[in-house]
Structures are given as structure tokens and as C-alpha cells.
Write an enzyme that holds these catalytic residues in place. Sequence first.
Site, PDB file in Angstrom:
ATOM      1  N   SER A 132      41.090  26.908  28.195  1.00  6.85           N
ATOM      2  CA  SER A 132      39.736  27.305  28.605  1.00  6.85           C
ATOM      3  C   SER A 132      38.766  26.201  28.210  1.00  6.85           C
ATOM      4  O   SER A 132      38.985  25.500  27.216  1.00  6.85           O
ATOM      5  CB  SER A 132      39.322  28.598  27.900  1.00  6.85           C
ATOM      6  N   TYR A 146      38.693  33.642  20.293  1.00  7.19           N
ATOM      7  CA  TYR A 146      39.187  33.221  21.616  1.00  7.19           C
ATOM      8  C   TYR A 146      39.145  31.695  21.713  1.00  7.19           C
ATOM      9  O   TYR A 146      40.115  31.060  22.156  1.00  7.19           O
ATOM     10  CB  TYR A 146      38.330  33.859  22.705  1.00  7.19           C
TER      11      TYR A 146
HETATM   12  P1  NDP Z   1      43.235  38.457  34.080  1.00  5.16           P
HETATM   13  O1  NDP Z   1      42.911  39.419  33.013  1.00  5.16           O
HETATM   14  O2  NDP Z   1      42.674  38.637  35.440  1.00  5.16           O
HETATM   15  O3  NDP Z   1      44.836  38.322  34.192  1.00  5.16           O
HETATM   16  C1  NDP Z   1      45.581  38.108  33.043  1.00  5.16           C
HETATM   17  C2  NDP Z   1      47.029  37.875  33.406  1.00  5.16           C
HETATM   18  O4  NDP Z   1      47.743  37.677  32.163  1.00  5.16           O
HETATM   19  C3  NDP Z   1      47.622  39.078  34.092  1.00  5.16           C
HETATM   20  O5  NDP Z   1      48.578  38.658  35.054  1.00  5.16           O
HETATM   21  C4  NDP Z   1      48.308  39.824  32.941  1.00  5.16           C
HETATM   22  O6  NDP Z   1      49.443  40.560  33.334  1.00  5.16           O
HETATM   23  C5  NDP Z   1      48.767  38.656  32.083  1.00  5.16           C
HETATM   24  N1  NDP Z   1      48.963  39.119  30.711  1.00  5.16           N
HETATM   25  C6  NDP Z   1      48.014  39.504  29.815  1.00  5.16           C
HETATM   26  N2  NDP Z   1      48.603  39.956  28.688  1.00  5.16           N
HETATM   27  C7  NDP Z   1      49.940  39.850  28.896  1.00  5.16           C
HETATM   28  C8  NDP Z   1      51.085  40.151  28.111  1.00  5.16           C
HETATM   29  N3  NDP Z   1      50.984  40.668  26.886  1.00  5.16           N
HETATM   30  N4  NDP Z   1      52.304  39.889  28.627  1.00  5.16           N
HETATM   31  C9  NDP Z   1      52.445  39.379  29.868  1.00  5.16           C
HETATM   32  N5  NDP Z   1      51.402  39.079  30.668  1.00  5.16           N
HETATM   33  C10 NDP Z   1      50.169  39.323  30.184  1.00  5.16           C
HETATM   34  O7  NDP Z   1      42.834  37.025  33.486  1.00  5.16           O
HETATM   35  P2  NDP Z   1      42.466  35.642  34.195  1.00  5.16           P
HETATM   36  O8  NDP Z   1      43.249  35.450  35.416  1.00  5.16           O
HETATM   37  O9  NDP Z   1      41.001  35.540  34.230  1.00  5.16           O
HETATM   38  O10 NDP Z   1      42.939  34.632  33.057  1.00  5.16           O
HETATM   39  C11 NDP Z   1      44.169  33.926  33.128  1.00  5.16           C
HETATM   40  C12 NDP Z   1      44.147  32.829  32.081  1.00  5.16           C
HETATM   41  O11 NDP Z   1      43.030  31.981  32.310  1.00  5.16           O
HETATM   42  C13 NDP Z   1      44.017  33.340  30.647  1.00  5.16           C
HETATM   43  O12 NDP Z   1      44.803  32.535  29.796  1.00  5.16           O
HETATM   44  C14 NDP Z   1      42.550  33.150  30.363  1.00  5.16           C
HETATM   45  O13 NDP Z   1      42.284  32.996  28.986  1.00  5.16           O
HETATM   46  C15 NDP Z   1      42.282  31.869  31.135  1.00  5.16           C
HETATM   47  N6  NDP Z   1      40.871  31.668  31.472  1.00  5.16           N
HETATM   48  C16 NDP Z   1      40.205  32.519  32.296  1.00  5.16           C
HETATM   49  C17 NDP Z   1      38.878  32.296  32.596  1.00  5.16           C
HETATM   50  C18 NDP Z   1      38.090  33.185  33.482  1.00  5.16           C
HETATM   51  O14 NDP Z   1      36.846  33.024  33.513  1.00  5.16           O
HETATM   52  N7  NDP Z   1      38.679  34.094  34.227  1.00  5.16           N
HETATM   53  C19 NDP Z   1      38.155  31.160  32.023  1.00  5.16           C
HETATM   54  C20 NDP Z   1      38.958  30.316  31.175  1.00  5.16           C
HETATM   55  C21 NDP Z   1      40.260  30.572  30.922  1.00  5.16           C
HETATM   56  P3  NDP Z   1      49.436  42.182  33.386  1.00  5.16           P
HETATM   57  O15 NDP Z   1      48.156  42.613  34.002  1.00  5.16           O
HETATM   58  O16 NDP Z   1      50.639  42.494  34.210  1.00  5.16           O
HETATM   59  O17 NDP Z   1      49.586  42.657  31.962  1.00  5.16           O
END
Ligand code: NDP
Length: 237
Positions: A132, A146
Site C-alpha cells: 500500500s 496497517y
Molecule cells: P477487499 O476487501 O475488497 O478484498 C480482499 C481480498 O482478500 C478478498 O478476496 C478476500 O477474500 C481476501 N482475504 C482477506 N482475508 C483473507 C484471508 N484470511 N484468507 C484468504 N483471503 C483473504 O480488499 P481490496 O481488494 O481493496 O484489497 C486487496 C489488497 O490491496 C489488500 O492487501 C489491501 O491491503 C491492498 N490495498 C487496497 C487498497 C484499496 O484502497 N482498496 C489500497 C492499498 C492497498 P474473501 O472475501 O474470500 O475472504
Amino acid sequence: MTSFQGKSALVLGGSRGIGAAIVRRLAADGAEVTFTYFGARQAAEQLANETGSTAVLTDSADRDAVIRRVRESGPLDVLIVNAGVAVFGNALDLDPDAIDEMLKINVHAPYHAAVEAARLMPEGGRIIVIGSVNGDRVPFAGIAAYALSKSALQGMARGLARDLGPRGITVNVVQPGPIDTDANPADGPIRDLLHSFMAIKRHGRAEEVAGMVAWLAGPETDFVTGAMHTIDGAFGA
Ligand code: NDP
């Protein structure tokens, strides 16, 4: 478009948001994609049907399950670690267990998955972790843990790049700014605060991040490693 024909890719956390966009992009470009999910089974099954990829249940908070999943995937050309969670709030009030759970998903899982993937990864292999911009810049309160989890990935990428460079494997971090997903909707309550730090005052799209990931995962980046790749509308500038 990059061709990933004949390439095997594993995306940890591919069911929704940025991870789902990465699955779509790599699958559309010809990769054989497996992705993990945890809570969003229905979304994962739909995405697998739509893209011809394979969805598997794996909790990224469970270190041994993550290692097993990577091992069972066999030799991977591309590993993407996207799964991540955000625990925000007053550091003095947050539940320490919630913080540790976040660190397991955001830090421990990427490290152990990367190391396990490296055991069998061929020359030209690619390890890409979604960090991030908060790994570099923390312009408001309530996100210390975070930010800690995302800046930890920087050290990991630098170190593993040294470890794996001699084998022709690259390790990089993609650092998004605000991206429109369930975790950070473009119409969410902190939208205006987030946009106030940006030169391009909008949320990014998951597909834009997937495009950067596809470039890093492709054949043009043999010389790109141990580096942070920010895609944030100048949030961190
Ligand atoms: P979402 O919450 O939309 O999606 C998160 C994804 O991670 C889902 O597919 C979820 O799967 C999976 N996930 C979460 N916990 C687990 C777990 N315990 N085991 C397996 N899978 C898991 O998040 P984003 O798409 O926004 O974020 C994706 C990445 O990008 C993250 O690392 C986030 O920190 C990073 N990021 C996002 C930003 C943003 O503004 N959106 C900005 C900067 C970084 P499921 O739902 O099936 O559990």
C-alpha cells in the site's frame, strides 16, 4: 496484453476487489490461474466459472495452510499475494488480537508464501505482493498498524530480491493508493479526505492495479526487483 500462455499463477486472496481483477487479467492473458478465497465462496465460484480459473479455500491467517497451498500448487511461474485486511481506529482502543490477526494475513502469509514458492520456482519466476502507499505515507491518524504491515513488505521484497536474484526470480511490491473495492468504496465516508491528498482526485480501479501486476509478472521485467511500484494518483507524492 502480455501472453501468459503455459504459465502457472497462484493468487492468494483472489475472490474480490483487486485480487479478482488480477485473476481476470492473468486468466484473460492465458495463464493457468489458481486463486484462494476465505469468506467469499460464492464470488470465488462465480469468478472461477467466468475465467476458467480454480478457486480454493485457504485462510491466509493460517500459516501452515498457506504454506501447504503453495506447496500443493507445484512449480509456480507467478505468485501474487493480494489477501489483506485493514484494522483502523485509535491505536489505544484497538483489540490486540485483531492487530495480530491482521499481521498474520498482511505480513506473515506473504513472507511464508514467497519463501515456499521460491523452493520450486523456475528461472524467470515472479513474486508480487500487494502492499500500500501507506507503507510510504501515513497522512492521517488511525492506521498505524496497517501502515506497519505494509511497510514490512518493503523490507521483505528487498531482502528476498537479494536471496532469489541469483536464480533469476524477481520480488516486487505493488503499492496502490485508494482503489474502489468493498474495502474502500469510491463513495465511502472518507472519500473526500483521501482525494484531498491526491493529484488525480478519484479512486483508482482494480483493473488499473491488475495492469501493473501483469506488467511486473510478464517477460519485460527480468531487471526489475526489490522495488516498490506505486499506483496512487500521487497520494504519496
Ligand atoms: P477487499 O476487501 O475488497 O478484498 C480482499 C481480498 O482478500 C478478498 O478476496 C478476500 O477474500 C481476501 N482475504 C482477506 N482475508 C483473507 C484471508 N484470511 N484468507 C484468504 N483471503 C483473504 O480488499 P481490496 O481488494 O481493496 O484489497 C486487496 C489488497 O490491496 C489488500 O492487501 C489491501 O491491503 C491492498 N490495498 C487496497 C487498497 C484499496 O484502497 N482498496 C489500497 C492499498 C492497498 P474473501 O472475501 O474470500 O475472504
